[in-house]
Design a protein around this motif. Structure first.
Motif, PDB file in Angstrom:
ATOM      1  N   ARG A  13       0.838  -1.209   0.000  1.00 34.34           N
ATOM      2  CA  ARG A  13       0.000   0.000   0.000  1.00 34.34           C
ATOM      3  C   ARG A  13       0.868   1.253   0.000  1.00 34.34           C
ATOM      4  NH1 ARG A  13      -4.740   1.460  -0.453  1.00 34.34           N
ATOM      5  NH2 ARG A  13      -5.954   2.853   0.831  1.00 34.34           N
ATOM      6  N   ALA A  14       1.884   1.275   0.835  1.00 35.22           N
ATOM      7  CA  ALA A  14       2.785   2.433   0.881  1.00 35.22           C
ATOM      8  C   ALA A  14       3.574   2.558  -0.420  1.00 35.22           C
ATOM      9  CB  ALA A  14       3.740   2.311   2.069  1.00 35.22           C
ATOM     10  N   TRP A  15       4.040   1.448  -0.942  1.00 37.99           N
ATOM     11  CA  TRP A  15       4.806   1.480  -2.189  1.00 37.99           C
ATOM     12  C   TRP A  15       3.958   2.027  -3.333  1.00 37.99           C
ATOM     13  CZ3 TRP A  15       7.289  -4.069  -2.206  1.00 37.99           C
ATOM     14  CH2 TRP A  15       8.300  -4.113  -1.237  1.00 37.99           C
ATOM     15  N   SER A  17       1.290   3.911  -3.282  1.00 39.13           N
ATOM     16  CA  SER A  17       0.853   5.298  -3.131  1.00 39.13           C
ATOM     17  C   SER A  17       2.009   6.292  -3.130  1.00 39.13           C
ATOM     18  CB  SER A  17       0.028   5.465  -1.857  1.00 39.13           C
ATOM     19  OG  SER A  17       0.813   5.206  -0.722  1.00 39.13           O
ATOM     20  N   ARG A  18       3.231   5.829  -2.870  1.00 34.28           N
ATOM     21  CA  ARG A  18       4.361   6.761  -2.805  1.00 34.28           C
ATOM     22  C   ARG A  18       5.461   6.369  -3.777  1.00 34.28           C
ATOM     23  NH1 ARG A  18       3.571   6.360   3.050  1.00 34.28           N
ATOM     24  NH2 ARG A  18       5.328   4.953   3.095  1.00 34.28           N
ATOM     25  N   ASP A  19       6.251   5.394  -3.407  1.00 41.84           N
ATOM     26  CA  ASP A  19       7.465   5.070  -4.153  1.00 41.84           C
ATOM     27  C   ASP A  19       7.210   4.610  -5.588  1.00 41.84           C
ATOM     28  OD1 ASP A  19       8.835   5.629  -1.788  1.00 41.84           O
ATOM     29  OD2 ASP A  19       8.756   3.539  -1.136  1.00 41.84           O
ATOM     30  N   ALA A  21       4.288   5.060  -7.284  1.00 41.13           N
ATOM     31  CA  ALA A  21       3.198   5.802  -7.915  1.00 41.13           C
ATOM     32  C   ALA A  21       3.552   6.289  -9.325  1.00 41.13           C
ATOM     33  CB  ALA A  21       2.759   6.963  -7.034  1.00 41.13           C
ATOM     34  N   ARG A  25       1.411   5.202 -12.692  1.00 42.25           N
ATOM     35  CA  ARG A  25       0.846   6.168 -13.646  1.00 42.25           C
ATOM     36  C   ARG A  25       1.349   5.894 -15.060  1.00 42.25           C
ATOM     37  NH1 ARG A  25       1.713   9.751  -9.430  1.00 42.25           N
ATOM     38  NH2 ARG A  25       3.690  10.404 -10.317  1.00 42.25           N
ATOM     39  N   ALA A  52      -6.299   5.397  -4.248  1.00 32.69           N
ATOM     40  CA  ALA A  52      -5.777   6.665  -3.730  1.00 32.69           C
ATOM     41  C   ALA A  52      -6.763   7.340  -2.782  1.00 32.69           C
ATOM     42  CB  ALA A  52      -5.435   7.596  -4.890  1.00 32.69           C
ATOM     43  N   SER A  59      -3.873  -2.233  -3.800  1.00 36.61           N
ATOM     44  CA  SER A  59      -2.414  -2.242  -3.885  1.00 36.61           C
ATOM     45  C   SER A  59      -1.870  -3.577  -4.393  1.00 36.61           C
ATOM     46  CB  SER A  59      -1.786  -1.889  -2.533  1.00 36.61           C
ATOM     47  OG  SER A  59      -2.209  -2.772  -1.523  1.00 36.61           O
TER      48      SER A  59
END
Length: 83
Positions: A13-15, A17-19, A21, A25, A52, A59
């Motif tokens: 989930r963290a990956w 949404s952040r790293d 992302a 896209r 998001a 995720s």
């Protein structure tokens, strides 16, 4: 010491949404699987948006899409060529 083994899971989930992302896209907007018609861009965009917004945790699905995309790029480029 006396407790049963605990499970370890990757922080997908963290990956997502952040790293990772930017990669998500890129795969959604211009991925080989989308361009070739294997995956639908609108469905992927909906998954990314719902993930998001916290409506649903996609995720794990997005991780599978990323790994499939990069596997496909490598397989499509043929042996001995860089993806």
């Amino acid at each position: 010491m006396y407790r049963p083994k605990g499970l370890f899971s990757a922080p997908l989930r963290a990956w997502m949404s952040r790293d990772l992302a930017p990669l998500v896209r890129e795969v959604v907007n211009d991925g080989e699987l989308v361009r070739s018609g294997f995956l639908r861009r609108d469905a992927l965009r909906r998954m990314v948006a719902e993930d998001a917004a916290g409506q649903q945790d996609f995720s794990k699905h997005l991780w599978h899409v990323l790994t499939l995309e990069y596997w496909y790029r490598g397989a499509a480029s043929g042996p001995g060529r860089a993806p």
